[in-house]
Enzyme design. Structure first.
Site, PDB file in Angstrom:
ATOM      1  NE  ARG A  69      -4.026   1.964   2.053  1.00  0.00           N
ATOM      2  CZ  ARG A  69      -3.920   3.276   1.829  1.00  0.00           C
ATOM      3  NH1 ARG A  69      -2.736   3.849   1.827  1.00  0.00           N
ATOM      4  NH2 ARG A  69      -4.993   4.005   1.595  1.00  0.00           N
ATOM      5  CG  HIS A 113     -18.624  11.508   4.858  1.00  0.00           C
ATOM      6  ND1 HIS A 113     -18.242  10.260   4.430  1.00  0.00           N
ATOM      7  CD2 HIS A 113     -19.439  11.325   5.929  1.00  0.00           C
ATOM      8  CE1 HIS A 113     -18.812   9.347   5.221  1.00  0.00           C
ATOM      9  NE2 HIS A 113     -19.531   9.967   6.121  1.00  0.00           N
TER      10      HIS A 113
END
Length: 209
Positions: A69, A113
């Site tokens: 990652r 969001h």
């Protein structure tokens, strides 16, 4: 006239918030910024097609193409940095970013969001709001830190939950607000109209003292 701030947008999906941002930039002479890059963790993301149609540079860095990652995030950060953005906008970007990425643009990475944070953090905010039985939810535009949906809040707007709402109908009404609120906040950041004071984000005229 000052030079427009350079905006990079990160997407993972269809890019409707990206399109709202592009439309706002095109419609407002005083927006203060221009989108110079759209990047994605998914090479097939429709948001990249929107960018190409608008003549904007694109980059994609898939997580599966990297050994871990951190190497993926470094590659993404390098690809974005090559376009010299002043502001980075996460518009439906579904990966958590760490200091590897965020340290390059401190207090200049913005996310939208679909809830009134700190309620209903995470990837299933609309489902969670309906399951909890709230009568009001909404959307939040915030600066990004290393935690999920946690950074200082720039702006919020409420959306009432109808008794017959399902995930699709509620999400559609939240997105309509996102498409207005996100460009407004990005424009303010591009024009240096925001002051970050701990967890509080204010306009310079509202700064304490």
């Amino acid at each position: 006239m000052s030079t427009p701030a350079r905006i990079a947008v990160l997407v993972s999906g269809s890019g409707t918030n990206l399109q709202a941002l592009l439309d706002a930039v095109a419609a407002q002479d005083d927006f203060g910024g221009e989108v110079v890059l759209v990047a994605s963790d998914r090479p097939g993301a429709t948001g990249l097609d929107r960018a190409r149609a608008a003549g904007i540079a694109t980059e994609s860095r898939a997580l599966d193409d990297h050994p871990d990652r951190q190497s993926w995030e470094t590659a993404l950060a390098d690809a974005v940095a090559a376009h010299r953005p002043d502001v980075v906008v996460l518009a439906g970007f579904m990966r958590l970013l760490t200091t590897t990425f965020l340290s390059r643009w401190p207090d200049r990475v913005v996310n939208v969001h679909p809830s009134l944070l700190p309620a209903f953090r995470g990837a299933h905010a609309v489902d969670d709001a309906l399951a909890y039985g709230v009568t009001v939810t909404g959307c939040t535009v915030h600066l990004v830190d290393e935690l999920v949906d946690h950074g200082p809040i720039i702006a919020q707007e409420a959306v009432r939950v109808a008794p017959d709402d399902d995930v699709d109908s509620l999400h559609a009404r939240i997105q309509a607000v996102e498409h207005r609120l996100l460009p407004a906040c990005v424009g303010a950041l591009c024009r240096d109209e925001l002051v970050v004071d701990g967890r509080h984000v204010r306009t310079p005229s509202a700064r304490p003292g």
